[in-house]
Design a protein around this motif. Structure first.
Motif, PDB file in Angstrom:
ATOM      1  N   ILE A  84       0.854  -1.186   0.000  1.00 38.72           N
ATOM      2  CA  ILE A  84       0.000   0.000   0.000  1.00 38.72           C
ATOM      3  C   ILE A  84       0.890   1.236   0.000  1.00 38.72           C
ATOM      4  CG2 ILE A  84      -1.768   1.296   1.240  1.00 38.72           C
ATOM      5  CD1 ILE A  84      -2.700  -1.319   2.468  1.00 38.72           C
ATOM      6  N   ILE A  85       0.671   2.130  -0.954  1.00 44.92           N
ATOM      7  CA  ILE A  85       1.467   3.347  -1.078  1.00 44.92           C
ATOM      8  C   ILE A  85       0.594   4.539  -0.691  1.00 44.92           C
ATOM      9  CG2 ILE A  85       2.727   4.853  -2.675  1.00 44.92           C
ATOM     10  CD1 ILE A  85       3.462   2.359  -4.269  1.00 44.92           C
ATOM     11  N   ILE A  86       1.102   5.365   0.220  1.00 39.36           N
ATOM     12  CA  ILE A  86       0.385   6.553   0.682  1.00 39.36           C
ATOM     13  C   ILE A  86       0.973   7.771  -0.031  1.00 39.36           C
ATOM     14  CG2 ILE A  86      -0.436   7.819   2.689  1.00 39.36           C
ATOM     15  CD1 ILE A  86      -1.082   4.828   2.748  1.00 39.36           C
ATOM     16  N   ILE A  87       0.125   8.564  -0.666  1.00 39.89           N
ATOM     17  CA  ILE A  87       0.568   9.777  -1.363  1.00 39.89           C
ATOM     18  C   ILE A  87      -0.125  10.985  -0.739  1.00 39.89           C
ATOM     19  CG2 ILE A  87       0.703  10.988  -3.577  1.00 39.89           C
ATOM     20  CD1 ILE A  87       0.565   8.318  -4.992  1.00 39.89           C
ATOM     21  N   HIS A  88       0.666  11.895  -0.207  1.00 38.04           N
ATOM     22  CA  HIS A  88       0.139  13.138   0.370  1.00 38.04           C
ATOM     23  C   HIS A  88       0.760  14.318  -0.377  1.00 38.04           C
ATOM     24  CE1 HIS A  88      -0.152  16.118   3.983  1.00 38.04           C
ATOM     25  NE2 HIS A  88      -1.055  16.354   3.064  1.00 38.04           N
ATOM     26  N   ARG A 102       5.444   3.715   1.729  1.00 38.95           N
ATOM     27  CA  ARG A 102       4.613   2.541   1.985  1.00 38.95           C
ATOM     28  C   ARG A 102       3.894   2.706   3.322  1.00 38.95           C
ATOM     29  NH1 ARG A 102       9.217   0.145  -0.529  1.00 38.95           N
ATOM     30  NH2 ARG A 102       8.666  -1.340  -2.193  1.00 38.95           N
ATOM     31  N   ALA A 103       2.761   2.051   3.449  1.00 40.37           N
ATOM     32  CA  ALA A 103       2.021   2.100   4.706  1.00 40.37           C
ATOM     33  C   ALA A 103       2.804   1.474   5.844  1.00 40.37           C
ATOM     34  CB  ALA A 103       0.675   1.397   4.541  1.00 40.37           C
ATOM     35  N   SER A 104       3.787   0.659   5.543  1.00 46.96           N
ATOM     36  CA  SER A 104       4.620   0.022   6.564  1.00 46.96           C
ATOM     37  C   SER A 104       5.804   0.888   6.973  1.00 46.96           C
ATOM     38  CB  SER A 104       5.141  -1.326   6.045  1.00 46.96           C
ATOM     39  OG  SER A 104       5.875  -1.153   4.839  1.00 46.96           O
ATOM     40  N   ASP A 105       6.058   1.987   6.279  1.00 46.31           N
ATOM     41  CA  ASP A 105       7.198   2.854   6.586  1.00 46.31           C
ATOM     42  C   ASP A 105       6.918   3.698   7.828  1.00 46.31           C
ATOM     43  OD1 ASP A 105       8.458   1.881   4.360  1.00 46.31           O
ATOM     44  OD2 ASP A 105       7.920   3.578   3.070  1.00 46.31           O
ATOM     45  N   VAL A 106       7.975   4.009   8.567  1.00 52.97           N
ATOM     46  CA  VAL A 106       7.845   4.875   9.735  1.00 52.97           C
ATOM     47  C   VAL A 106       7.601   6.310   9.298  1.00 52.97           C
ATOM     48  CG1 VAL A 106       8.991   5.754  11.795  1.00 52.97           C
ATOM     49  CG2 VAL A 106       9.316   3.365  11.111  1.00 52.97           C
ATOM     50  N   ASN A 107       8.360   6.772   8.307  1.00 50.03           N
ATOM     51  CA  ASN A 107       8.221   8.130   7.778  1.00 50.03           C
ATOM     52  C   ASN A 107       8.213   8.081   6.255  1.00 50.03           C
ATOM     53  OD1 ASN A 107       8.273   9.768  10.254  1.00 50.03           O
ATOM     54  ND2 ASN A 107      10.383   9.047  10.457  1.00 50.03           N
ATOM     55  N   ASP A 155      -7.473  15.426   4.144  1.00 52.04           N
ATOM     56  CA  ASP A 155      -6.276  15.635   4.962  1.00 52.04           C
ATOM     57  C   ASP A 155      -6.596  15.858   6.438  1.00 52.04           C
ATOM     58  OD1 ASP A 155      -7.441  18.090   4.499  1.00 52.04           O
ATOM     59  OD2 ASP A 155      -5.698  19.004   3.544  1.00 52.04           O
ATOM     60  N   HIS A 156      -7.691  16.553   6.757  1.00 53.18           N
ATOM     61  CA  HIS A 156      -8.014  16.794   8.159  1.00 53.18           C
ATOM     62  C   HIS A 156      -8.397  15.501   8.868  1.00 53.18           C
ATOM     63  CE1 HIS A 156      -8.970  21.383   7.707  1.00 53.18           C
ATOM     64  NE2 HIS A 156      -7.756  21.050   7.303  1.00 53.18           N
ATOM     65  N   VAL A 157      -9.141  14.641   8.194  1.00 48.64           N
ATOM     66  CA  VAL A 157      -9.522  13.359   8.789  1.00 48.64           C
ATOM     67  C   VAL A 157      -8.286  12.502   9.015  1.00 48.64           C
ATOM     68  CG1 VAL A 157     -10.818  11.231   8.416  1.00 48.64           C
ATOM     69  CG2 VAL A 157     -11.830  13.436   7.787  1.00 48.64           C
ATOM     70  N   ALA A 158      -7.402  12.452   8.023  1.00 51.79           N
ATOM     71  CA  ALA A 158      -6.168  11.672   8.171  1.00 51.79           C
ATOM     72  C   ALA A 158      -5.320  12.201   9.325  1.00 51.79           C
ATOM     73  CB  ALA A 158      -5.371  11.713   6.870  1.00 51.79           C
ATOM     74  N   GLY A 187      -1.472   9.370   9.359  1.00 52.17           N
ATOM     75  CA  GLY A 187      -2.868   9.023   9.584  1.00 52.17           C
ATOM     76  C   GLY A 187      -3.463   8.254   8.429  1.00 52.17           C
ATOM     77  N   ALA A 188      -3.098   8.635   7.200  1.00 54.26           N
ATOM     78  CA  ALA A 188      -3.584   7.893   6.035  1.00 54.26           C
ATOM     79  C   ALA A 188      -3.039   6.464   6.045  1.00 54.26           C
ATOM     80  CB  ALA A 188      -3.175   8.611   4.751  1.00 54.26           C
ATOM     81  N   ALA A 189      -1.797   6.301   6.506  1.00 58.99           N
ATOM     82  CA  ALA A 189      -1.215   4.953   6.607  1.00 58.99           C
ATOM     83  C   ALA A 189      -1.951   4.126   7.657  1.00 58.99           C
ATOM     84  CB  ALA A 189       0.274   5.051   6.941  1.00 58.99           C
TER      85      ALA A 189
END
Length: 566
Positions: free
Chosen positions: A17-21, A31-36, A231-234, A530-532
């Motif tokens: 899972i890739i998170i894009i902000h 990745r959703a598994s990444d710390v940062n 973004d606010h929910v995340a 938060g998205a992760a």
């Protein structure tokens, strides 16, 4: 043994899972598994054709130096803030003392740069047609490249010049995101069909643009599936809060809105058209008034100067009122083809005034004009026959046609067709949440001088738009500040004090609490994190929109599966 297998399975799923902000200045991808996440300058430089049009997006907002009337108002605002600082006491109870700017300027005029290296290196040279991310900073200014930031002031950067069409902006987004995913995450673009994507979208969104971004991730970048989150929910998920008044201070905008149980309340949302970049421009102007020794500094025209002023703002600005008088600060200038120099200068209350400019937006008049945006109804999605906007428009036409022709003409003449339809407003998607006042007007967030109100005033007006007094009190004790625009020492305590003084008596609470860094997460990464977190939830299984579904059903899936009110 089964437990280990379960953990490994969850970890493998998170790695896919890739998170894009995306933001106005940086994009955060991981990745959703990444710390940062990986943080990269959200810009692309494209080589111009010989004789082609020149277009370069500036790294900081344009200035208003030539407008004498505007500069007079800014100077009056500076004097007002200076008088405010002189009236404050230190923590010991003693009155603050101020060193006159003329005395500081006299010292700085005698400052010369100390050469610490004869060469700052060479410019970044390349024959590539496209340069992406941080490498643009060191790109030769004379090189034939057009520079584009695909997002400005929290929206897609659409304009009439070259590269400003919707297709061009989406192509730039695709180019930047694909490059980061491939070069930093090691994932080939051809393999994205095996990955899922969580895309963070603005709290105040354009429905058409959201649909275009979903099309970008599924049909152009070819992700296997995707879901979107505001973004606010995340941010609330990243901070571990069930409710909060979220204050997102970015590079070019401040967005504020209340979130309750994972739902962003539409009528509390507002986006103010100023941010960290505007503070940087104001801080540069304040330093110039104190004879800033780096005379050639032009953060509007020079990318490296803009980056330098951003760094000086973060290093120098603060809100510690115990720091009085003048004190010395050092900084280093590194520019290609020039010697590396160190300057030691004196600064005074300019460092506090710069940080206070977000509370006194008149000071931000140094940069281009500001806007205020609230959540409004946007165009309907005609491919979805159950879309609320589509139903509203069709019901309006039906009601108009059923009226007596003469009466109908009278309504049209008075521009009151929509107000004559009983219950029409009840059809609005934004109206289905209880305890929320009617849609806010931009005038609620505009001061007497026509500029947006300060961030403290905007927070109070945002919270007080919620009808439940009990929940309003909770929001005041949970003001979540995210983003990198105001990471100044002392900002949390000062913001708490300002908001406390603005709260009207009926809503006075025992305390106002501002949260900036929670669970050891940098405020710049809270939203991404938060998205992760959301991607890991069991309920996220129902949120994914698959490429085959999107191709078949289109925008109606956003109404059925979105975690926000569509």
């Amino acid at each position: 043994m089964p437990i280990v297998q379960e953990i490994n399975s969850e970890d493998a799923s998170a790695r896919n899972i890739i998170i894009i902000h995306p933001g106005s200045y940086y994009v955060r991808i991981g990745r959703a598994s990444d710390v940062n996440p990986t943080t990269v300058l959200h810009a692309v430089a494209r080589k111009r054709f010989p004789g082609g049009h020149v277009y370069v997006d500036s790294f900081l907002p344009t200035t208003s130096h030539k407008n004498t009337e505007c500069m007079k108002e800014v100077e009056e605002a500076r004097l007002q803030v200076s008088r405010f600082l002189q009236s404050q006491n230190q923590s010991s109870g003693r009155r603050r003392y101020v060193t006159p700017p003329q005395q500081i300027a006299a010292f700085n005029r005698r400052v010369t740069g100390q050469v610490i290296n004869p060469s700052g290196g060479d410019w970044y040279h390349t024959n590539e047609d496209v340069v992406i991310g941080d490498e643009i900073l060191n790109l030769d200014p004379e090189a034939p490249y057009n520079v584009h930031f695909p997002i400005r002031r929290g929206e897609l950067n659409l304009h009439k010049n070259i590269g400003g069409s919707l297709m061009s902006v989406l192509e730039n987004l695709c180019t930047i995101w694909s490059h980061v995913i491939q070069s930093h995450l090691g994932i080939n673009a051809k393999n994205l069909k095996d990955y899922r994507c969580v895309l963070v979208v603005p709290d105040i969104f354009n429905r058409s643009h959201v649909k275009d971004l979903m099309n970008l991730t599924l049909n152009i970048m070819k992700f296997g599936s995707c879901f979107m989150v505001q973004d606010h929910v995340a941010a609330t998920f990243g901070a571990g809060l069930s409710y909060a008044c979220v204050v997102d201070v970015g590079h070019e905008k401040v967005s504020i809105g209340c979130v309750e149980d994972g739902i962003s309340l539409p009528n509390t949302r507002v986006r103010l058209g100023y941010g960290g970049a505007d503070i940087t421009q104001t801080f540069h102007w304040l330093l110039q008034k104190c004879a800033f020794p780096y005379i050639q500094c032009d953060p509007f025209k020079s990318r490296l100067d803009a980056f330098l002023m951003q760094k000086l703002k973060h290093d120098f600005c603060h809100l510690h009122f115990d720091v009085c008088g003048c004190y010395e600060k050092s900084f280093v200038i590194r520019q290609s083809k020039k010697p590396v120099q160190r300057f030691t200068i004196q600064v005074g209350d300019e460092c506090i005034i710069g940080a206070l400019s977000i509370f006194y937006p008149e000071l931000l008049g140094i940069s281009s004009s500001k806007t205020v945006v609230t959540q409004i109804r946007t165009q309907s999605q005609f491919e979805d026959p159950f879309d609320a906007e589509y139903l509203r428009e069709t019901s309006r036409r039906t009601a108009k046609e059923s009226l007596d022709p003469i009466v109908g003409e009278s309504f049209v003449e008075n521009n009151a067709v929509t107000s004559q339809i009983p219950g029409e407003e009840e059809l609005a998607v934004e109206g289905i949440i209880e305890n929320v006042q009617p849609a806010s007007s931009t005038s609620d967030y505009v001061g007497e001088n026509g500029s947006p109100v300060g961030i403290d005033v905007a927070i109070v007006r945002c919270i007080e738009r919620y009808g439940s007094e009990e929940l309003r009190k909770k929001f005041y004790t949970s003001i979540l500040v995210v983003g990198g625009g105001i990471k100044f020492p002392g900002i949390v305590e000062f913001l708490e004090t300002r908001v406390s003084k603005l709260i009207s008596a009926p809503h006075q609470t025992e305390r106002v609490e501002v949260i900036m860094s929670n669970k050891e997460i940098d405020s710049e990464n809270t939203t991404w994190k938060g998205a992760a977190v959301m991607a890991h939830l069991e309920s996220a299984f129902e949120l994914w929109i698959y490429a085959q579904e999107w191709e078949k059903y289109g925008a109606r899936l956003l109404r059925e599966k979105s975690v926000f009110i569509w």
